[in-house]
Design a protein around this motif. Sequence first.
Motif, PDB file in Angstrom:
ATOM      1  N   PRO A 246       0.790  -1.228   0.000  1.00 19.95           N
ATOM      2  CA  PRO A 246       0.000   0.000   0.000  1.00 19.95           C
ATOM      3  C   PRO A 246       0.826   1.284   0.000  1.00 19.95           C
ATOM      4  CG  PRO A 246      -0.121  -1.082   2.133  1.00 19.95           C
ATOM      5  CD  PRO A 246       0.596  -2.022   1.222  1.00 19.95           C
ATOM      6  N   PHE A 248       0.997   5.365   0.823  1.00 22.90           N
ATOM      7  CA  PHE A 248       0.405   6.392   1.667  1.00 22.90           C
ATOM      8  C   PHE A 248       0.665   7.730   0.997  1.00 22.90           C
ATOM      9  CE2 PHE A 248       0.796   2.761   4.387  1.00 22.90           C
ATOM     10  CZ  PHE A 248      -0.362   2.815   5.142  1.00 22.90           C
ATOM     11  N   ASN A 257      -3.329   6.741  15.254  1.00 25.52           N
ATOM     12  CA  ASN A 257      -4.165   5.552  15.442  1.00 25.52           C
ATOM     13  C   ASN A 257      -5.514   5.794  14.773  1.00 25.52           C
ATOM     14  OD1 ASN A 257      -2.044   4.839  17.038  1.00 25.52           O
ATOM     15  ND2 ASN A 257      -3.109   5.166  18.980  1.00 25.52           N
ATOM     16  N   SER A 261      -4.408   1.811   5.931  1.00 24.21           N
ATOM     17  CA  SER A 261      -4.430   1.613   4.483  1.00 24.21           C
ATOM     18  C   SER A 261      -5.689   0.796   4.207  1.00 24.21           C
ATOM     19  CB  SER A 261      -3.200   0.833   4.011  1.00 24.21           C
ATOM     20  OG  SER A 261      -3.365  -0.545   4.285  1.00 24.21           O
ATOM     21  N   GLU A 264      -5.087  -2.832   4.873  1.00 28.08           N
ATOM     22  CA  GLU A 264      -5.126  -3.245   6.281  1.00 28.08           C
ATOM     23  C   GLU A 264      -6.567  -3.333   6.773  1.00 28.08           C
ATOM     24  OE1 GLU A 264      -3.028  -0.840   9.201  1.00 28.08           O
ATOM     25  OE2 GLU A 264      -3.944  -1.965  10.835  1.00 28.08           O
ATOM     26  N   ARG A 354      -3.949  11.129  22.959  1.00 27.70           N
ATOM     27  CA  ARG A 354      -3.527   9.735  22.981  1.00 27.70           C
ATOM     28  C   ARG A 354      -3.087   9.241  21.608  1.00 27.70           C
ATOM     29  NH1 ARG A 354      -8.389   7.209  23.993  1.00 27.70           N
ATOM     30  NH2 ARG A 354      -7.438   5.210  24.373  1.00 27.70           N
ATOM     31  N   PHE A 356      -4.991   9.307  18.747  1.00 33.81           N
ATOM     32  CA  PHE A 356      -6.065   8.812  17.885  1.00 33.81           C
ATOM     33  C   PHE A 356      -6.531   9.930  16.954  1.00 33.81           C
ATOM     34  CE2 PHE A 356      -5.922   5.617  21.054  1.00 33.81           C
ATOM     35  CZ  PHE A 356      -6.446   4.468  20.498  1.00 33.81           C
TER      36      PHE A 356
ATOM     37  N   GLY B 223       0.581  -2.622   5.579  1.00 37.76           N
ATOM     38  CA  GLY B 223       1.061  -1.312   6.037  1.00 37.76           C
ATOM     39  C   GLY B 223       0.765  -1.018   7.498  1.00 37.76           C
ATOM     40  N   CYS B 224       0.253  -1.994   8.219  1.00 41.54           N
ATOM     41  CA  CYS B 224      -0.057  -1.841   9.644  1.00 41.54           C
ATOM     42  C   CYS B 224       1.207  -1.563  10.446  1.00 41.54           C
ATOM     43  CB  CYS B 224      -0.711  -3.143  10.103  1.00 41.54           C
ATOM     44  SG  CYS B 224      -0.877  -3.357  11.840  1.00 41.54           S
ATOM     45  N   ARG B 226       3.786   0.135   9.648  1.00 42.75           N
ATOM     46  CA  ARG B 226       4.573   1.256   9.131  1.00 42.75           C
ATOM     47  C   ARG B 226       5.089   2.150  10.244  1.00 42.75           C
ATOM     48  NH1 ARG B 226      -0.654   2.505   8.646  1.00 42.75           N
ATOM     49  NH2 ARG B 226      -1.383   4.620   9.096  1.00 42.75           N
ATOM     50  N   THR B 228       7.871   5.771  10.692  1.00 45.69           N
ATOM     51  CA  THR B 228       8.651   6.760   9.962  1.00 45.69           C
ATOM     52  C   THR B 228      10.096   6.699  10.426  1.00 45.69           C
ATOM     53  OG1 THR B 228       6.670   8.096   9.948  1.00 45.69           O
ATOM     54  CG2 THR B 228       8.689   9.167   9.253  1.00 45.69           C
ATOM     55  N   PHE B 235       8.146  -0.141   6.312  1.00 42.05           N
ATOM     56  CA  PHE B 235       7.342  -1.220   6.879  1.00 42.05           C
ATOM     57  C   PHE B 235       8.264  -2.118   7.706  1.00 42.05           C
ATOM     58  CE2 PHE B 235       3.832  -1.298   3.350  1.00 42.05           C
ATOM     59  CZ  PHE B 235       3.540   0.015   3.634  1.00 42.05           C
ATOM     60  N   HIS B 239      11.124  -3.884   5.597  1.00 35.76           N
ATOM     61  CA  HIS B 239      12.373  -3.118   5.666  1.00 35.76           C
ATOM     62  C   HIS B 239      13.092  -3.360   6.986  1.00 35.76           C
ATOM     63  CE1 HIS B 239       9.596  -0.569   3.088  1.00 35.76           C
ATOM     64  NE2 HIS B 239      10.524  -0.949   2.249  1.00 35.76           N
ATOM     65  N   ASP B 249      11.244   7.149  15.383  1.00 37.13           N
ATOM     66  CA  ASP B 249      10.380   8.061  16.137  1.00 37.13           C
ATOM     67  C   ASP B 249       9.653   7.240  17.212  1.00 37.13           C
ATOM     68  OD1 ASP B 249       8.469   9.767  17.116  1.00 37.13           O
ATOM     69  OD2 ASP B 249       7.788  10.481  15.154  1.00 37.13           O
ATOM     70  N   ALA B 252       6.036   8.246  18.437  1.00 35.38           N
ATOM     71  CA  ALA B 252       4.951   7.850  17.542  1.00 35.38           C
ATOM     72  C   ALA B 252       4.650   6.364  17.720  1.00 35.38           C
ATOM     73  CB  ALA B 252       5.328   8.149  16.098  1.00 35.38           C
ATOM     74  N   ARG B 255       2.674   5.678  20.861  1.00 34.34           N
ATOM     75  CA  ARG B 255       1.244   5.985  20.694  1.00 34.34           C
ATOM     76  C   ARG B 255       0.554   4.875  19.909  1.00 34.34           C
ATOM     77  NH1 ARG B 255       3.016  11.298  19.458  1.00 34.34           N
ATOM     78  NH2 ARG B 255       2.778  10.832  17.252  1.00 34.34           N
ATOM     79  N   ARG B 256       1.201   4.474  18.832  1.00 30.93           N
ATOM     80  CA  ARG B 256       0.610   3.474  17.952  1.00 30.93           C
ATOM     81  C   ARG B 256       0.402   2.131  18.650  1.00 30.93           C
ATOM     82  NH1 ARG B 256      -0.746   3.557  12.858  1.00 30.93           N
ATOM     83  NH2 ARG B 256      -0.360   1.580  11.855  1.00 30.93           N
ATOM     84  N   ASN B 258      -0.626   1.585  21.384  1.00 27.89           N
ATOM     85  CA  ASN B 258      -1.829   1.595  22.223  1.00 27.89           C
ATOM     86  C   ASN B 258      -3.134   1.521  21.448  1.00 27.89           C
ATOM     87  OD1 ASN B 258      -0.568   1.718  24.652  1.00 27.89           O
ATOM     88  ND2 ASN B 258      -0.372   3.950  24.609  1.00 27.89           N
ATOM     89  N   THR B 259      -3.037   1.389  20.114  1.00 30.04           N
ATOM     90  CA  THR B 259      -4.241   1.477  19.289  1.00 30.04           C
ATOM     91  C   THR B 259      -5.376   0.587  19.789  1.00 30.04           C
ATOM     92  OG1 THR B 259      -2.818   1.896  17.395  1.00 30.04           O
ATOM     93  CG2 THR B 259      -5.115   1.385  16.925  1.00 30.04           C
ATOM     94  N   TYR B 260      -5.038  -0.647  20.122  1.00 27.84           N
ATOM     95  CA  TYR B 260      -6.105  -1.598  20.456  1.00 27.84           C
ATOM     96  C   TYR B 260      -6.090  -1.979  21.930  1.00 27.84           C
ATOM     97  CZ  TYR B 260      -6.212  -1.819  15.440  1.00 27.84           C
ATOM     98  OH  TYR B 260      -6.292  -1.483  14.129  1.00 27.84           O
ATOM     99  N   ASP B 262      -7.537  -0.916  24.672  1.00 27.42           N
ATOM    100  CA  ASP B 262      -8.825  -1.100  25.359  1.00 27.42           C
ATOM    101  C   ASP B 262      -9.503  -2.388  24.902  1.00 27.42           C
ATOM    102  OD1 ASP B 262      -8.170   1.312  26.357  1.00 27.42           O
ATOM    103  OD2 ASP B 262      -9.680   2.467  25.239  1.00 27.42           O
TER     104      ASP B 262
END
Lengths: 464, 273
Positions: A246, A248, A257, A261, A264, A354, A356, B223-224, B226, B228, B235, B239, B249, B252, B255-256, B258-260, B262
Amino acid sequence: MTEKILRQKKQEQTPQARSRNFEEVSLGYAPERARLEAGRCLQCKNPLCVSGCPVNVKIPQFIRKIKEGDFCGAYAVIREDNYLPAVCGRVCPQETQCEGRCILGRKNEPVAVGDLERFAADWAAANAAAGKRQLASQRAARAQPAAKIAVVGSGPSGLTCAAELNTAGFDVTVFEALHEPGGVLVYGIPEFRLPKNIVRREIDALAAAGVKFELNAVIGKLFTVDELLSGKGFAALYIASGAGFPLFMDIPGEDLNGVYSANEYLTRINLMKACADADTPVLRGRRAAVVGGGNVALDAARSALRLGAEKVYLLYRRSRAEMPARCEEARHAEEEGVEFLFLHNPVKYLGDARGFVQKALVQKMELGAPDTSGRRRPLPVAGSEYELAVDAVIVAVGTQANPLIKDSAPDLETGRSGYIIIDENGKTSKNRVYAGGDITSGAATVILAMGAGKKAARAIGGIL
Amino acid sequence: MALIKFIQQLSPAVYRLTVAAPEIARKHRPGQFIMLRIDGNGERIPLTVADKNPEAGAIDLIVQTVGKTTYQLCRLKAGDNIKDIAGPLGRPTAIEKLGAVAVIGGGIGIAPLYPIAVGFQKAGNDVISILGARGRDLLILTEKFAAFSSELILTTDDGSAGAQGFVTNALQKLLDAGRDIKKVIAIGPLIMMKAVAELTRPRGIPTVVSLNSLMIDGTGMCGCCRTTIGGRVQFACVHGPEFDGHLVDFDALLRRANTYKDIEQKRLAKYLG
Ligand SMILES: Cc1cc2nc3c(=O)[nH]c(=O)nc-3n(C[C@H](O)[C@H](O)[C@H](O)COP(=O)(O)OP(=O)(O)OC[C@H]3O[C@@H](n4cnc5c(N)ncnc54)[C@H](O)[C@@H]3O)c2cc1C
Ligand code: SF4
Ligand code: FES
């Protein structure tokens, strides 16, 4: 006289009902309707529809069989040129192919070639198990031992190539990176447009006919191309690994968050069954923005609705006329309540503390002079930015070539954006290695990927 | 399908699984990982290969119970099957002879560090191993590291084993003592890797970190994973998983990660009943 019958509508779930479930939207024709629709065909001597079909299905012939009530016969005619009619009837862009050329379309509506194709395939599957299995590529008797051929990737291109080579008597093994065969047909295109049992049925038939499937086999990692050709003893290889890498947009906030893509998002829902509450999670946005204007974008937008979003925006930087999606899907999406924001492009996403996503900063566009694609180039309108509150963003702006195979086979020539270079027979720069489908063309269509698989199969058969 | 040949509890929350995967065992190089899915309803999770035995056709996975999937995995028994396992994925570690190399492992990150550390030692480097964890229970593989390390330093947050403190305290000491460390490889929690990278940055010591990103396919399709790196989207599964720690980073990524959170906590509570 026959022209007086109008194009027959197939049954569909109502927009209200279907926008909240993942069941198939179109219910297809009942036999009487199919025969009425088939009756509209003029049986042209020089059928324009056929010239519009990338694999030249004998359209008037199969339609005639439907008209005569020989549905299984109709299916057999299609299968001579198209290995996956039940799939193509549902996902081909008929309006730019067969139906786009149909002579009736000049004054009235064209014959519903796609719906008839789908009807014949579904009928054959449901009513003529025996007849269908007969068709399922029986392997020709061949001098033993048959040469071994490896197919990399089990999307429509790989499946078609495997079927052709199996029928021709070769010993075919399909290597698939994922745990489920089918490529985009299973991980990308949603259930409500292409039920997975249809794909499964075709793959089971192929396996029953002798094609071997090695799942969880990532070529380039588990085995390299050279290892397949030497150590593993494959006489030839067909690479059909698709274009699933994919892209971006490289704008701020794309790593927040809730920004996905399309691959995904759709993979979580389809392949990993997040829609059925399997273990793989997906954020169920209440206000989703989907970026793009193709089938992929529409599939994502309609999936977001079905996951319970109250508002789904489709941000497309050009206008309706340039949308590459199938007409029917655009119509379905609109009926279901997806809000199309044409000439809109996101420039930035903003998140909460956070991390999101909370807002998309979008910019209005206008169309300028035509670009290299022949379409008018979208240009930003200065000062037109505004904020859109969203809690899910799905980016569907295209894909590029996956580098895994190329990285392990440096002598495999690739061109623009990493796509594998082939000649007119599908042969790559490497001896005994062929390729086709999205990995050579860039993201295209199911039928073109299938056509490439068939062509390469013939070429491979020719050299062995 | 992959057969579990052996499963052993290393500490209250950490298990070692020996899984039959002959082709992966043959092909795997230090630094690479696998994706697995326990059953038809399961998620695909990445796990780094902790050890392998190509002759026996098996790989070792070391798993800490954190979410539903890892609990489920650790409750399996020898003789059970894992439905899907794919790999080896990701780019192998670039192993070369440099002189003194510091390998730093935090918690469960010690497991994937092991084959990499052995690789550096075999390539003729002096391997200084710094292993840290919250407490002694989570400090795994110390004997294995002792066998080849030219120096082994242990730290725990609570002082229950080794020196009390963080792996970075130990690294700081080495650097302050003027040790000529040519390269640092750090695998562990994001916070730890970030702290290590901050420590080595001003001294210009090349620092490699291995990212345990969220993944689905592990092949570059979604791309989940990914992230920077130096301003470019990369990826982790294709990579990486190893990147230049000074370009990552980490905020970043934190933070990421923690997406799921909860959703996962709810699911785990439901699973554990
Ligand atoms: C959401 C979505 C909707 C679409 N809608 C339509 C539509 O309505 N109509 C239409 O005509 N087209 C549509 N397309 C496009 C169409 O699906 C593709 O053009 C077509 O599937 C390409 O076929 P393929 O066989 O080349 O590749 P794919 O279908 O991409 O299959 C490639 C397969 O190869 C596997 N693979 C990749 N790398 C490796 C490796 N290294 N080793 C082993 N296996 C590997 C992949 O896992 C995958 O299963 C859509 C695409 C998407 C994503
Ligand atoms: S062009 Fe239209 S009317 Fe003519 S054969 Fe094809 S489908 Fe029938
Ligand atoms: S996990 Fe899907 S691209 Fe890396």
